[in-house]
Design an enzyme around this catalytic site. Sequence first.
Site, PDB file in Angstrom:
ATOM      1  N   ARG A  54      26.677  15.967 -17.835  1.00 42.71           N
ATOM      2  CA  ARG A  54      25.422  15.973 -17.532  1.00 42.71           C
ATOM      3  C   ARG A  54      25.279  17.474 -16.698  1.00 42.71           C
ATOM      4  O   ARG A  54      25.492  17.396 -15.558  1.00 42.71           O
ATOM      5  CB  ARG A  54      24.947  14.691 -16.692  1.00 42.71           C
ATOM      6  CG  ARG A  54      24.753  13.607 -17.617  1.00 42.71           C
ATOM      7  CD  ARG A  54      23.727  13.509 -18.422  1.00 42.71           C
ATOM      8  NE  ARG A  54      22.388  13.731 -17.872  1.00 42.71           N
ATOM      9  CZ  ARG A  54      21.665  12.706 -17.498  1.00 42.71           C
ATOM     10  NH1 ARG A  54      21.932  11.575 -17.741  1.00 42.71           N
ATOM     11  NH2 ARG A  54      20.456  12.925 -16.801  1.00 42.71           N
ATOM     12  N   HIS A 148      13.544   9.056 -24.413  1.00 47.69           N
ATOM     13  CA  HIS A 148      13.872   8.126 -23.250  1.00 47.69           C
ATOM     14  C   HIS A 148      12.496   7.485 -22.901  1.00 47.69           C
ATOM     15  O   HIS A 148      11.697   8.312 -22.627  1.00 47.69           O
ATOM     16  CB  HIS A 148      14.699   8.492 -22.098  1.00 47.69           C
ATOM     17  CG  HIS A 148      16.126   9.198 -22.467  1.00 47.69           C
ATOM     18  ND1 HIS A 148      16.026  10.317 -23.124  1.00 47.69           N
ATOM     19  CD2 HIS A 148      17.138   8.723 -22.214  1.00 47.69           C
ATOM     20  CE1 HIS A 148      17.372  10.506 -23.459  1.00 47.69           C
ATOM     21  NE2 HIS A 148      17.860   9.582 -22.938  1.00 47.69           N
ATOM     22  N   LYS A 175      18.854   9.167 -31.145  1.00 50.90           N
ATOM     23  CA  LYS A 175      19.051   8.232 -29.701  1.00 50.90           C
ATOM     24  C   LYS A 175      17.753   7.957 -29.225  1.00 50.90           C
ATOM     25  O   LYS A 175      16.970   8.719 -29.050  1.00 50.90           O
ATOM     26  CB  LYS A 175      20.017   9.359 -28.837  1.00 50.90           C
ATOM     27  CG  LYS A 175      20.238   8.516 -27.715  1.00 50.90           C
ATOM     28  CD  LYS A 175      20.785   9.437 -26.438  1.00 50.90           C
ATOM     29  CE  LYS A 175      20.796   8.874 -25.025  1.00 50.90           C
ATOM     30  NZ  LYS A 175      21.320   9.764 -24.072  1.00 50.90           N
ATOM     31  N   LYS A 333      18.909 -24.848 -17.014  1.00 50.13           N
ATOM     32  CA  LYS A 333      19.614 -26.010 -17.658  1.00 50.13           C
ATOM     33  C   LYS A 333      18.643 -26.966 -18.111  1.00 50.13           C
ATOM     34  O   LYS A 333      18.958 -27.550 -19.120  1.00 50.13           O
ATOM     35  CB  LYS A 333      20.582 -26.719 -16.401  1.00 50.13           C
ATOM     36  CG  LYS A 333      21.598 -25.686 -16.059  1.00 50.13           C
ATOM     37  CD  LYS A 333      22.570 -26.365 -15.135  1.00 50.13           C
ATOM     38  CE  LYS A 333      23.703 -25.402 -14.696  1.00 50.13           C
ATOM     39  NZ  LYS A 333      24.514 -25.895 -13.699  1.00 50.13           N
ATOM     40  N   ASP A 373      29.448 -29.673 -16.234  1.00 47.05           N
ATOM     41  CA  ASP A 373      29.588 -29.428 -14.684  1.00 47.05           C
ATOM     42  C   ASP A 373      30.018 -30.732 -13.925  1.00 47.05           C
ATOM     43  O   ASP A 373      31.033 -30.638 -13.048  1.00 47.05           O
ATOM     44  CB  ASP A 373      28.107 -29.178 -14.222  1.00 47.05           C
ATOM     45  CG  ASP A 373      27.693 -27.914 -14.296  1.00 47.05           C
ATOM     46  OD1 ASP A 373      28.785 -27.002 -14.577  1.00 47.05           O
ATOM     47  OD2 ASP A 373      26.471 -27.449 -14.385  1.00 47.05           O
ATOM     48  N   GLY A 401      19.492 -28.500 -11.472  1.00 48.41           N
ATOM     49  CA  GLY A 401      20.374 -29.055 -12.628  1.00 48.41           C
ATOM     50  C   GLY A 401      22.032 -29.346 -12.256  1.00 48.41           C
ATOM     51  O   GLY A 401      22.450 -30.271 -12.763  1.00 48.41           O
ATOM     52  N   TYR A 506      31.761 -19.521  -5.532  1.00 47.96           N
ATOM     53  CA  TYR A 506      32.783 -19.029  -5.578  1.00 47.96           C
ATOM     54  C   TYR A 506      33.201 -17.673  -5.298  1.00 47.96           C
ATOM     55  O   TYR A 506      33.964 -17.057  -5.464  1.00 47.96           O
ATOM     56  CB  TYR A 506      33.570 -19.428  -6.911  1.00 47.96           C
ATOM     57  CG  TYR A 506      33.050 -18.617  -8.297  1.00 47.96           C
ATOM     58  CD1 TYR A 506      32.930 -17.491  -8.443  1.00 47.96           C
ATOM     59  CD2 TYR A 506      32.079 -19.497  -8.928  1.00 47.96           C
ATOM     60  CE1 TYR A 506      32.514 -16.566  -9.645  1.00 47.96           C
ATOM     61  CE2 TYR A 506      31.293 -18.773 -10.051  1.00 47.96           C
ATOM     62  CZ  TYR A 506      31.741 -17.519 -10.386  1.00 47.96           C
ATOM     63  OH  TYR A 506      31.046 -16.968 -11.583  1.00 47.96           O
ATOM     64  N   GLN A 534      34.815 -26.035 -15.671  1.00 42.94           N
ATOM     65  CA  GLN A 534      33.677 -26.424 -16.590  1.00 42.94           C
ATOM     66  C   GLN A 534      33.752 -25.186 -17.707  1.00 42.94           C
ATOM     67  O   GLN A 534      33.182 -25.415 -18.756  1.00 42.94           O
ATOM     68  CB  GLN A 534      32.466 -26.115 -15.794  1.00 42.94           C
ATOM     69  CG  GLN A 534      32.255 -25.069 -14.979  1.00 42.94           C
ATOM     70  CD  GLN A 534      31.568 -23.969 -15.960  1.00 42.94           C
ATOM     71  OE1 GLN A 534      30.858 -24.235 -16.829  1.00 42.94           O
ATOM     72  NE2 GLN A 534      31.700 -22.735 -15.524  1.00 42.94           N
ATOM     73  N   GLN A 538      33.761 -25.727 -21.930  1.00 39.32           N
ATOM     74  CA  GLN A 538      32.860 -25.166 -22.417  1.00 39.32           C
ATOM     75  C   GLN A 538      33.653 -24.604 -23.844  1.00 39.32           C
ATOM     76  O   GLN A 538      33.369 -24.689 -25.123  1.00 39.32           O
ATOM     77  CB  GLN A 538      32.012 -24.135 -22.159  1.00 39.32           C
ATOM     78  CG  GLN A 538      31.020 -24.705 -21.294  1.00 39.32           C
ATOM     79  CD  GLN A 538      30.401 -23.492 -20.279  1.00 39.32           C
ATOM     80  OE1 GLN A 538      30.734 -22.694 -19.854  1.00 39.32           O
ATOM     81  NE2 GLN A 538      29.146 -23.692 -19.996  1.00 39.32           N
TER      82      GLN A 538
END
Length: 571
Positions: A54, A148, A175, A333, A373, A401, A506, A534, A538
């Site tokens: 650039r 753009h 592009k 959910k 869950d 949920g 977490y 979980q 899944q």
Amino acid sequence: ETTRYVLKHGNYLIKMMDLGRTLTCVSITADTESKCLSELILASREGADLVEVRLDFLFPTDSHFDSCTGFLHNLIQNPLYTIPMIITNRAHWEGGKSHMNESNRLNTLALAHSLQCAFIDIELKSISSLKLKLERELSDTKIILSHHNFTRPLSASELSEITTQMIHHHADVIKIAMHCDSILDNFPLLQLIAVNAPRPVIALGMGVHGQLSRIAASRYGALLTFCALRAGKESAPGQPTLEQMRNVYRVQKMQRDTPIYGVIGSAVVHSMSPVVHNKAFETFGIDAVYVPVQLDGANDRTGQVAVDERFQVLIERGYLFGFRGFSVTIPHKLCALKSATHVDSVAKEIGAANTLKLESHEGTLTVSASNTDWEAAMDAVEHAWRKPIEGKGVLVLGAGGAGRALVFGAIARGASVVTVANRSLSKAQELVDDIKQQQQNKNACELHAIELIKLQDDSEHDVEELMKRIEIVFNSTSVGMNPNAENTPMSEKWLKKGMVVLDAVYSPLETRLLKEAGNHGCVVVSGLEMFVRQAALQFQCWFGNTSGVQNNQLHEIMRTAVLESLQQQNK
């Protein structure tokens, strides 16, 4: 057909198209020449297929023109720099930093063209002026003709019109980059790539909602996709890093029929779900990719009805574009449940789903919903505590949920009493009433609803006796999550030795709630354990037992992937 087309278009383009995959291009946005060259070498070492230099970041004004021309000679003709380059000098009026007069700006691109770099990138608005400066028959440099729009998404008709104009101007590469307001704005971009094959196309969505177009570009045959060398060095909003593209999403291995999975939520940019699922795919040789799917929740401008409709369109259109399953997180959910054509009995009883599987049966889309869950949380607690939940008193913080799933799980495992604490007492009471109604004619446990604020200070409240019966605490709220790690959903006054406390958060691994619980002699369970379990459930839902993967092995692979990713982020 592709080979016939690219034979007209120069050596670099032939080599790139012959690779048969979408290339990773690092945008270099350094503001000094030495930094630019260092980053160029680093990008090459770390596996980028090409780089975009650039010039507008390095030489933004006319006073830099002579320095710019000298730099281009050294850059393009120096045998040390073997990686193919795109030279861009983006005008300020199209989102760049160049304030050079138009003649000087175009002269820098004409020079790069004459020096035989791989590509130059020029705006559609300026191509007629640039053509007057080029001697195309004397150079193998190819022209990326770009447009753009940083303010809004373009309609399908606008995309088609712009593409037609670029073809009229004999663009070697088309592009188009546009701002995305919604995940749904990605699909016209992916369609644009597909319908123009074998002509080389780059079509990208900008912003947090546009990441799908960047990651899934490989699946639809885009010439390349842009990425940043490091976080914080993006040349456009929404760019993943080179490390993410190569090592998390593995775009270099994506095929035209690679199935796509993803996590739908209102704040999934930093979700660890792509890290764990893509690592599992890689480890067990599964041809699939897992991506973040940002879908905003209801707000002042968008009501819940509109969100529900958008969710349904996402599922239906997503299947057509290669999605075969979704993880679903806050706040969608309930939407997941509504979108399903088949809901398993547990998800129906919980009233929320966090897992969707998409299949086609005789031309009809089948969407199966389930909830992992509750089982993940209960297993994590019983494993850490080495005691069953049966007969114990449980406190669930939050009535969304995830909270619903935890209440269901506690009852399913035989809890004697479950108390739901929520910021809104009415929502907590609504959840309790729903559960009571479901439990008619069953051996129901005792249920209570309280305001969360009663647990957040040291004042005496009417919950003292209730809390004496609590042995297990589940936090399903986002309180204490980074960047607000100093917060906690409840006062440590209520924590006592022998309790078990699980925090679904977490990030950080040790929240304030868990730290204080540990100080009081509680058994603490990190949200990482629930998250990993979980996610593994899944994985089994989508791939069944055919993958031959053992749960313990899957847990360890996913746990390690999260810990390594967090360690990398903290460097």
